[in-house]
Scaffold this active site. Structure first.
Site, PDB file in Angstrom:
ATOM      1  N   ARG A 541      -4.426 -10.564   4.122  1.00 10.51           N
ATOM      2  CA  ARG A 541      -5.680  -9.841   3.857  1.00 10.51           C
ATOM      3  C   ARG A 541      -6.164 -10.184   2.455  1.00 10.51           C
ATOM      4  O   ARG A 541      -5.382 -10.248   1.506  1.00 10.51           O
ATOM      5  CB  ARG A 541      -5.370  -8.330   3.922  1.00 10.51           C
ATOM      6  CG  ARG A 541      -6.435  -7.529   4.621  1.00 10.51           C
ATOM      7  CD  ARG A 541      -6.211  -6.041   4.495  1.00 10.51           C
ATOM      8  NE  ARG A 541      -4.823  -5.621   4.699  1.00 10.51           N
ATOM      9  CZ  ARG A 541      -4.509  -4.489   5.285  1.00 10.51           C
ATOM     10  NH1 ARG A 541      -5.476  -3.720   5.758  1.00 10.51           N
ATOM     11  NH2 ARG A 541      -3.271  -4.126   5.424  1.00 10.51           N
ATOM     12  N   SER A 605       4.993  -9.434   0.673  1.00  9.60           N
ATOM     13  CA  SER A 605       5.897  -8.448   1.286  1.00  9.60           C
ATOM     14  C   SER A 605       7.221  -9.033   1.708  1.00  9.60           C
ATOM     15  O   SER A 605       7.617  -8.950   2.887  1.00  9.60           O
ATOM     16  CB  SER A 605       5.187  -7.820   2.480  1.00  9.60           C
ATOM     17  OG  SER A 605       3.896  -7.451   2.092  1.00  9.60           O
ATOM     18  N   ASP A 659       4.847  -5.058  -1.078  1.00  8.67           N
ATOM     19  CA  ASP A 659       3.885  -4.146  -0.435  1.00  8.67           C
ATOM     20  C   ASP A 659       4.290  -2.693  -0.582  1.00  8.67           C
ATOM     21  O   ASP A 659       3.444  -1.791  -0.620  1.00  8.67           O
ATOM     22  CB  ASP A 659       3.683  -4.514   1.044  1.00  8.67           C
ATOM     23  CG  ASP A 659       4.988  -4.570   1.815  1.00  8.67           C
ATOM     24  OD1 ASP A 659       4.938  -4.737   3.054  1.00  8.67           O
ATOM     25  OD2 ASP A 659       6.068  -4.499   1.178  1.00  8.67           O
TER      26      ASP A 659
HETATM   27  C1  0WK Z   1      -0.500  -2.573   5.150  1.00  9.48           C
HETATM   28  C2  0WK Z   1      -0.310  -3.034   3.708  1.00  9.48           C
HETATM   29  C3  0WK Z   1       0.509  -4.271   3.684  1.00  9.48           C
HETATM   30  C4  0WK Z   1       1.809  -4.045   4.425  1.00  9.48           C
HETATM   31  C5  0WK Z   1       1.519  -3.599   5.805  1.00  9.48           C
HETATM   32  C6  0WK Z   1       2.764  -3.293   6.535  1.00  9.48           C
HETATM   33  O1  0WK Z   1      -1.562  -3.282   3.124  1.00  9.48           O
HETATM   34  O2  0WK Z   1       0.759  -4.644   2.380  1.00  9.48           O
HETATM   35  O3  0WK Z   1       2.555  -5.220   4.445  1.00  9.48           O
HETATM   36  O4  0WK Z   1       0.728  -2.414   5.782  1.00  9.48           O
HETATM   37  O5  0WK Z   1       2.476  -2.893   7.809  1.00  9.48           O
HETATM   38  P1  0WK Z   1       2.527  -3.878   9.060  1.00  9.48           P
HETATM   39  O6  0WK Z   1       1.293  -4.732   9.003  1.00  9.48           O
HETATM   40  O7  0WK Z   1       3.797  -4.653   8.936  1.00  9.48           O
HETATM   41  O8  0WK Z   1       2.563  -2.960  10.207  1.00  9.48           O
HETATM   42  C1  BGC Z   2      10.553  -7.287   3.474  1.00 11.53           C
HETATM   43  C2  BGC Z   2      10.053  -6.351   2.400  1.00 11.53           C
HETATM   44  C3  BGC Z   2       8.798  -5.671   2.872  1.00 11.53           C
HETATM   45  C4  BGC Z   2       9.008  -5.041   4.210  1.00 11.53           C
HETATM   46  C5  BGC Z   2       7.776  -4.348   4.731  1.00 11.53           C
HETATM   47  C6  BGC Z   2      10.649  -6.576   4.786  1.00 11.53           C
HETATM   48  O1  BGC Z   2      10.977  -7.486   5.772  1.00 11.53           O
HETATM   49  O2  BGC Z   2      11.820  -7.787   3.133  1.00 11.53           O
HETATM   50  O3  BGC Z   2       9.832  -7.028   1.243  1.00 11.53           O
HETATM   51  O4  BGC Z   2       8.474  -4.689   1.945  1.00 11.53           O
HETATM   52  O5  BGC Z   2       9.402  -5.999   5.147  1.00 11.53           O
HETATM   53  O6  BGC Z   2       6.717  -5.220   4.905  1.00 11.53           O
END
Ligand code: 0WK
Ligand code: BGC
Ligand code: 0WK
Ligand code: BGC
Length: 916
Positions: A541, A605, A659
């Protein structure tokens, strides 16, 4: 002579067709379709009243739940004893379902004997009646040399209204038909039967199921026809049952799947709902019955009353001189002298009239031909009304099923039994015709239950046995996902130990505890425009964040999301960062800020060892990323080089943050008490403000620094092996980083779907699911996405969604399958949330002890699709944290705009520091 014939011909012609006078006399019984549709609509209203918890008590049509949740699915087998009680014949049977060598594969073998029930027992003491039943059972065992020692599963068909709270428990609400035994109303007739079996002794029975004869009939016909979803009895009594959506059966917990409902439609009209259709003859039949005011609908339809109705009509017409020149015999005045069998005989195609004459003469009447035609016609009208009323009731039920299943057209089979339907020559055809006329868009098939209802009762018992054993096996399989409070306490302790070990400078630590070089949360002074780049779990993003004091809400954001194709995730590092640079270029273009040389914060992240706010060496990829030549490299340099390679725009990357850190900062901007960041998304992780003196990797002694725990690594040292299940091991082995991120692989979105798939695979191989068919789909990794869990576990309508999701996955499921799939999803996601709650309890208790507080109030900034979108995850996580860290009041604050704002805030702080 000719003249005489002509005169008499015209005279007869002139003389009225005897059926006409009957039609006039019984016009109230001749119902046309509008009236039938009206009755059908009234019955639909009654069904609703009976189903709803509020109005059930006052409802005439009781809509009794039967706890039969599915029609036969072909896997039933076993040997059962069966009792078929309540119809015109009391039978004892032995039913072998797919057992025994003789029978053709897949068939049912039945051996039965009918036992008479002495009249006096019908109105005697209930216990005596049941003793007669169990003595007959014992007699049958003797006669058939069936072992008296062996424990026999017993299926009990009891054809009276019973309030059932389980398959093998039912309180008798009231007797009907010609039964009136004392002392049983309100009693659990299954227990009464058990007590009687004990009294009779010398046999060992396990009463596994009690069913109404309509239910048993539906099941009997469902054995050969999977469309059979309703059962109908038109016998001594009348009644119908059908498969209702469980969510509509208020009296039973749960809204998953279906349940057969015994409508007890015989009582339709007991509250006056049919008064405008009740004729004087109906009132007379009711008044003379042994349950006046009760079973009004039944008394207009069923075999116990049809004959009597005809007698009363014939009697009345005779009295008013419209038959037999007004002569009446004592026999005609005597109740029960015309039976339903007589009515059927009168309506036989060929011999109907002859039979009618015979019957009337047996009543000491000397009928004329016209009298015979008239009386035959009376029988026709009475039994026609009966089949019409049944058709109206059935139309109401089938219409409801059609609506329940959102079908424009419904294909369904109705299983039927009962002497009237079986022996009355024209009844079936009439009924079928009217039903199809009332329901043009339904394809209704009527299946006659050829061998009585006990086959069905045995199938219910087999289903009960199968469901019970399957539930036992599924619970066993899922028991390894059910974590006890003690186990969660242990996980909390291990997480705590892992945090402590990670803070130590030296020595291995599964939890890396990476310093973030963020020393404090925002203080609101941040100002200016920043570019936030966010490489998370599922996408990239780019975001423009503008902090302006003057802005009402003083933060303006614009962002664009870019997907990261799998081949980029697992290609070369150069390709990955070139892809990021291209996306950034596209975003700056879209914002018209290519030349703005903006300060940027990079949310990355993945675990990075940082030595400053703007450098971060990737320790190891996680979450399906595997780009080469990245681990051990500084991700900020790699991005800078990619931007240079692109040579389109310039950026001043001032900060790289995890993140979790970005999320904590974003939320701290709203709630200063926020000092923890939690991600429960594709991956899982937490950061928190630790006392720098506890972070041996930094020399600093005073103040705090945010530490990115990377708690996903807990268990990489084997510390979770006692809760890791074989399914988890399978998922870990199939992942791109086996042995790594064990805690993450038990808790995060990337893996939960896979764990579920592994469990479903195992249950299917065990024949407990999808009829044991292991399809290619089920063997395909990643096919069961975690988002399905959120959909499947949503409270309302879940099952239909489950089935459509499984359908989309090419998995044909039935109700029971879907219930199990939902249970598996629930067990896996619940464990994940509990484990995260245990981890969070360790973190907040550490902070509380860091600060020597007796009680800590703190806020956690949260993000991630699992936490935000899963219907139960966040709630279970919060409850578990509270339970395991009772001295901490933890507020969970979902982050509105993701971690981008947090990254921008950190960049703002970093820039300010650089300036000073
Ligand atoms: C939104 C945050 C981003 C994070 C994500 C984690 O802006 O930094 O990595 O949430 O959620 P996911 O997309 O893994 O469900
Ligand atoms: C990563 C972390 C991250 C988390 C959530 C993990 O797999 O090692 O750095 O914060 O995922 O996105
Ligand atoms: C035969 C079934 C029995 C049911 C009966 C109803 O086996 O369970 O009660 O049909 O019809 P009836 O015997 O009352 O005419
Ligand atoms: C009973 C029902 C039964 C029906 C057909 C009615 O009188 O109330 O429970 O299903 O007769 O036997």
């Amino acid at each position: 002579m000719l003249a005489v014939h002509l005169v008499s011909f015209f005279f007869t012609k002139l003389q009225e067709d005897p059926t006409k006078k009957v039609d006039r006399f019984l016009h109230a019984m001749r119902l046309h379709d509008d009236q039938l549709n009206d009755i059908s609509a009234r019955f639909q209203a009654e069904m609703k009243k009976g189903l709803s918890a509020e109005s059930n008590a006052a409802a005439a049509v009781k809509m009794l739940p039967t706890h039969v949740r599915s029609t036969p699915d072909g896997s039933e087998k076993g040997q059962f004893m069966a009792l078929d009680f309540g119809g015109s014949k009391f039978k004892v049977l032995q039913v072998k379902v797919r057992e025994g060598m003789g029978i053709r594969k897949g068939g049912v073998e039945m051996d039965e004997k009918t036992y008479r029930i002495p009249k006096e027992l019908l109105t005697g003491r209930g216990t005596e009646l049941f003793d007669h039943v169990t003595e007959s059972l014992k007699d049958f065992l003797h006669e058939r040399n069936i072992s008296l020692e062996k424990k026999h599963p017993l299926a009990f068909t009891f054809s009276f209204p019973c309030e059932q709270t389980a398959l093998n428990r039912g309180l008798l609400l009231s007797w009907s038909k010609n039964f009136r035994a004392r002392g049983l109303q309100g009693k659990d007739v299954v227990q009464v039967l058990r007590d009687s079996i004990d009294r009779t002794g010398g046999m060992d029975m396990e009463v596994l199921a009690m069913v109404n004869d309509t239910v048993a009939t539906m099941m009997t016909c469902g054995f050969d026809d999977q469309y059979c979803q309703a059962g109908l009895i038109i016998g001594t009594g009348t009644n119908a049952c059908y498969m209702e959506e469980l969510r509509h059966v208020d009296l039973v917990e749960g809204d998953e799947g279906r349940m057969c409902v015994n409508t007890e439609w015989g009582a339709f009209g007991d509250d006056g709902a049919l008064d405008d259709f009740i004729t004087e003859f109906d009132r007379d039949v009711d008044a003379a019955s042994n349950n006046p005011g009760k079973q009004i609908f039944e008394k207009m339809i069923s075999g116990m009353y049809l004959g009597e109705l005809v007698r009363l009509v014939v009697l009345k017409m005779a009295k008013v001189g419209k038959l037999f020149d007004g002569r009446v015999s004592d026999a005609l005045r005597t109740k029960g002298k015309i039976t339903t069998a007589h009515v059927a005989a009168m309506e036989e195609y060929k011999n109907g009239l002859k039979n009618t004459r015979t019957i009337l003469e047996e009543l000491d009447l000397s009928p004329s031909d016209d009298d015979c035609i008239a009386v035959q016609h009376i029988s026709t009208i009475v039994s026609f009304r009966s089949s019409n009323l049944v058709a109206a009731g059935l139309a109401a039920i089938l219409t409801r099923i059609k609506h329940n299943r959102n079908r424009r057209a419904l294909r369904i089979t109705v299983g039927v039994d009962g002497t009237v339907y079986k022996t009355h020559p024209q009844y079936p055809k009439r009924l079928h015709k009217v039903v199809r006329r009332l329901l043009p868009d339904c394809h209704v098939r009527f299946a006659l239950s050829d061998s009585g209802s006990s086959k069905g009762a045995a199938l219910v018992t087999a289903v009960a046995q199968r469901l019970a054993s399957r539930k036992r096996q599924v619970d066993e399989t899922l028991s390894s996902f059910k974590l006890s409070q003690e186990q969660l306490q242990l996980v909390k302790a291990r997480m705590r130990a892992g945090l402590e070990a990670g803070l130590k400078s030296k020595g291995p630590s599964a939890i890396k505890m990476l310093p973030s070089f963020v020393y404090h949360t925002p203080d609101g002074t941040e100002n200016g425009k920043y570019l936030a780049l966010d490489l998370g779990g599922t996408n990239f993003r780019a975001m423009l964040v503008n902090f302006k004091k003057s802005l009402q809400q003083n933060v303006r954001l614009y962002h664009k999301i870019y997907t990261i194709p799998l081949e980029i995730m697992q290609g070369t590092g150069e390709e990955l960062f070139d892809h990021l640079a291209q996306c950034i270029g596209d975003f700056l273009d879209y914002m018209g800020m290519k030349n703005a040389r903006l300060p940027a914060g990079f949310t990355f992240s993945f675990p990075c060892e940082q030595t400053a706010i703007d450098t971060g060496t990737l320790v190891s990829w996680t979450k399906g990323f595997k780009a080469t030549n990245c681990e051990g490299h500084d991700v900020v340099s790699m991005l800078r080089e990619a931007i240079k390679r692109r040579n389109e725009f310039e950026l001043d990357i001032a900060a790289v943050v995890n993140d979790t850190v970005g999320t904590m900062m974003s939320c701290a901007y709203e709630d200063p008490q926020c000092e923890i960041g939690l991600i429960a998304g594709t991956g899982t992780n937490v950061c928190y403000m630790e006392e720098v003196k506890n972070i041996e990797k930094t020399e600093l002694q005073k103040g705090k620094m945010c530490v990115n725990t990377e708690w996903g690594g807990l268990g990489d040292d084997g510390s979770l092996d006692d809760i890791i299940t074989p399914y988890d091991t399978e998922v870990d082995q199939n992942s791109v980083n086996p042995g790594k991120q064990r805690f993450e692989k038990l808790t995060s979105g990337m893996y939960l779907g896979e764990i579920v798939r592994q469990v479903l695979l195992d249950l299917t191989r065990g024949g407990l699911l999808f009829r044991g068919h292991v399809t290619e789909t089920l063997k395909t990794p990643g096919i069961f996405q975690t988002k399905y869990l959120s959909q499947i576990e949503s409270d309302r309508l879940a099952l239909l969604q489950v089935r459509s999701i499984l359908q989309q996955l090419g998995l044909n499921s039935n109700c029971d399958d879907s219930i199990i799939v939902k249970e598996v999803c629930g067990a896996v996601s619940r464990r994940a949330a509990q484990l995260c709650g245990a981890g969070m309890a360790a973190v907040v208790d550490k902070i509380r002890e860091n600060r020597g507080l007796d009680h800590l109030n703190i806020t956690v900034g949260v993000d991630g699709a699992l936490y935000k979108l899963h219907p139960h995850f966040s709630g279970v996580l919060q409850k578990t944290t509270k339970a395991l860290a009772p001295r901490c009041d933890v507020t969970f604050l979902p982050s509105e705009e993701g971690s981008g704002k947090g990254a921008a805030l950190i960049t703002a702080v970093a820039r300010k520091k650089k300036e000073i």
